[in-house]
Structures are given as structure tokens and as C-alpha cells.
Design a protein around this motif. Sequence first.
Motif, PDB file in Angstrom:
ATOM      1  N   ASN A 273       0.809  -1.216   0.000  1.00 49.41           N
ATOM      2  CA  ASN A 273       0.000   0.000   0.000  1.00 49.41           C
ATOM      3  C   ASN A 273       0.844   1.269   0.000  1.00 49.41           C
TER       4      ASN A 273
ATOM      5  N   ASN B 201      -0.850  -2.757  -4.449  1.00 47.60           N
ATOM      6  CA  ASN B 201      -2.249  -3.159  -4.290  1.00 47.60           C
ATOM      7  C   ASN B 201      -3.066  -2.965  -5.558  1.00 47.60           C
ATOM      8  N   LYS B 202      -2.801  -1.896  -6.296  1.00 47.65           N
ATOM      9  CA  LYS B 202      -3.580  -1.656  -7.511  1.00 47.65           C
ATOM     10  C   LYS B 202      -3.451  -2.821  -8.488  1.00 47.65           C
TER      11      LYS B 202
ATOM     12  N   ASN C 289      -5.330  -5.947  -7.028  1.00 50.13           N
ATOM     13  CA  ASN C 289      -6.787  -5.806  -7.092  1.00 50.13           C
ATOM     14  C   ASN C 289      -7.340  -5.957  -8.498  1.00 50.13           C
ATOM     15  N   ASN C 290      -6.527  -5.690  -9.502  1.00 54.46           N
ATOM     16  CA  ASN C 290      -7.013  -5.710 -10.871  1.00 54.46           C
ATOM     17  C   ASN C 290      -6.522  -6.902 -11.691  1.00 54.46           C
TER      18      ASN C 290
END
Length: 488
Positions: free
Chosen positions: A105, A474-475, A478-479
Motif C-alpha cells: 500500500n 495493491n492496484k 486488485n485488478n
Amino acid sequence: MKTIKYLITALSIGTIINSCSSDLNTLPNGDISGEQLNDDQSKAEKILGGIYLDLRSNGAGGTTLHSDFGIMAIKAGADLMSNDVIQATNQHLGMFYNYDATNANNSAAEFVWTTFYARIFVINKLLDDIKNDNSASNRAIAGQLHALRAYSYFYLIRFYANDYKEHKQDPGLPLVLTINNQSQGLARSTVSEVYQQITKDIEESIVLLGSYARSSKAQIDQRTAKAIASEIYLQTGDYAKASKYANESRQGIALMTENDYTSTGFSNINNPEVIWGFHNTTSTMSIGNHYASFFSMFDNTNRGYAGAAQIYKLIDKRLYDAIPGTDYRKKVFNGSQRADYNFNGTEKSYPPYVSWKFKDPTLFEGDYIYIRASSLYYTEAEALARQGWEAEARQVLYEITSQRDKTYSLSSKSGNELVNEIILQKRIELWGEGYAWFDMKRLGTPLERIYPGTNHTFGRFNLATDKFKFQIPNKEINNNPQIKQNES
């Protein structure tokens, strides 16, 4: 990978087109059409120029942080994770020094990832668009693109995966190599598979750039590709190729003089040792914030974060003490007492062990130096020593060390002691230039900042090398359902 696709569309293509080819339209999804490239043969060169420009610009990693300014930010951040470079207070690049950067993060985990993957996407698209044109100009462009892709994956794998030698089958990175797999989520290839691609790219680059004569040091030529290759092969343990390419790359390049080293040689691309770098100007600095720059962060004598805001960069006391008094490289650091130094025309008191190495007489417009010939002496010497060519290794080490310290004698060490001497000299020579932490990870050297008389600051702790690994941001997690996170 959807995150990466978004970033390349919104960030890289836009930046490249706006900064280097304003008349080149993009398709609705942000891609560059082959027809457009065919209409104007200079377009591919302009887009390549945009990649180089992006890699030195504020926001290269998709954030607005002043710590996000491309290759030099990432090199600086890596060195702040080593034993050797200290930051006085917890601001800006401080997330590297205290290892917060390794967390999924944290903004640094994101901008390191994006800086290189965003460029990889542009590289893949441009390689696809010029693949059917074997002209000399396009061969040179392709050679540079393959080198840049190798360089990008080489940095990424060392941040987000375990070291190569004992972890070949560990999770590495998603290998995005074509425009066809840029829009889908990819699982992580193994460390070994990633390095296979890195070596394939850099070897192809060396071949393609054989007859290319660059117009500036901002461009990668064959000498630069060989310098990059030497580092890659040192990492993988192919010491024969590491020593060969290091030697070939440094041939014909004069070493810095004492005046170069102790004055403003590290902010001047005309430094005789520079193999690859970027010449900054008022216009290139206007692309980002002047304060979002390497010299703002590392020149303790200027009006930036390091100087005016006193976010000083210091040398580790142990390393400073290991530099002989006869070695002029010691002159670029303050000693164990506070000292006065000229700051914007006035005398200012500085703390012990502060650095004077990176001095930029302009307003943060100093040139960026990515690779110096000096680094190749240590790569060659270590690679020779590990092959058993110890006499040759000692001679290479002598060639550079005797230039820095006139009292230095040819080493008589052998085995691990010789390798350790080479690494020590490398740490002294390349302090703050982005090598120390990667070598610690490669060599299994733990972080040890707690010791009697330590001068470390808010990052004062010890860590084993199994903590020398960033989490995937994290991006991306998450994707991309195919990607697995590193353990914290």
C-alpha cells in the motif's frame, strides 16, 4: 494487468505524445497506429525519445509525489535501503530508508512498478509497429527498445522477487512482451524465466546496435548495452560474460580526475566517465517540478529538500572510516564533527558525515548520470576473481583505486578477501549511485544499522535479506486475479 493497461494509456502514451510528437494522434484506446508511423518515419524516433524523457520526469511512476522522478529516484531509493546511505529526517524518499516502501500500500511500491511497466507497454507497441521495417534507423530503434526492456525488467525483478541464484523457480514477474497480452491478466513467470527474457533482450540489443552511432549520451548505444549486460550477468553468475562485457564497455573511456570527482562532475554529462545519462535543461525540468529531482533530494548544498529543508543525505560512519585519508573520495564527505560549508554563497554549519558528492550549481537542472565507466571496473574485477583469474582481478582493481588513492598498492588478497576488497571499493566509489542495496541482496549481506557509534537515524534497525523484497502494489493485485502477492 488492467492497472498497467490503464496507466500506459493515461500516463505514458499521453506524456510521450505531448512531449515529443504533438502532431501524432492516438487511436481511441490510446494506441499508436502502424499507419501513422508509416506516414512519418520520424515518429518512431520521437516516441523513443519520449520514453527516455519519461524515465527522467516527475510523475514517471504515475503519482504526483516529489519522490517520483524516474530512474534517478529509483536508484536513490534503492541506495537508501542499504547500509551505506542515510537520510536525516523522514520526508520524501524516507519510505525507502525505513523500508515502508516494500509494503503493497506504499506509494513507492506503486511508482517503482509503474515507472518500468508503463515504459514496457510503449516499448512492446513500438517494437510491433516497426517489426516489418529492417532499415538501419529502425534497427537502431529496435536495439534501444530491447535494451530498455531488458533494463526495465532487470530493475523490476530485483525489487519484486528473490535473488536469482538460489531462487530460480520462485515467482518472478508477469512477462508482458507483446501487444496481444498487454490487455489480459498474466501470472508471474519464474525468476529464471524473467532472466532468460532479460538476457535475450540485451543480447539482441547488442547485435542490433553494432553500427549505431548515437547523437547524445541520452541514447543507448552498443557500449551502453554491454554495460547493462555486464550487470545482468554478474547477477546471474555468468562471470565470463560479465567480465567480457564490462571490459569491452569501458575501453577507451578516461577516468574522472580528482577535480571532476570533488567538484561538480556528478551533475555534468560531459564527465568523461559517463556512458549513459540525460542532459537536463530548463525545458526538460519544466516538465516536472524542480524540487522533484535528484539534486533537490541529494545535493546538501542547494536550495532543495536536501539543502534548504535539511533532509540531509549522510554516509554510514563505518564506510567513511574505511576510506583512507589519502583517498580523495573521502573529500566528498564531512568527517565526524560538524563543519561549515558554503551554502548559496554563505557559510552554513553541517552535521557529521554529510555528503558533498552531488553538487549542482544550477537550480536542480544538473545532468542525470545513469552509468559511469567506474562501475565496470568493479564488475569486471569481481567477475574475474570469481572465475579464479585473481591476478587479473587485482590489476583491474588497481587501475581504478590507484587513481583515487596514489598510495594504494596492488592487492595481495585472494579468495573471499579479494572479493570483499572489490566490493568495499565499489561501495566507496559508487556511494549514492544506486548499487549498494542490489549488491547486498545479491551477496546475501544483511542490513545492519545497529552498532556501537552508529549514525543511522529513523531507519535504525537490522534486517535479514529475506526482507529485501517489495510487495506487488495493491492496484495490481486488485485488478489482476492471476497475480499472487509476495509475503510481507
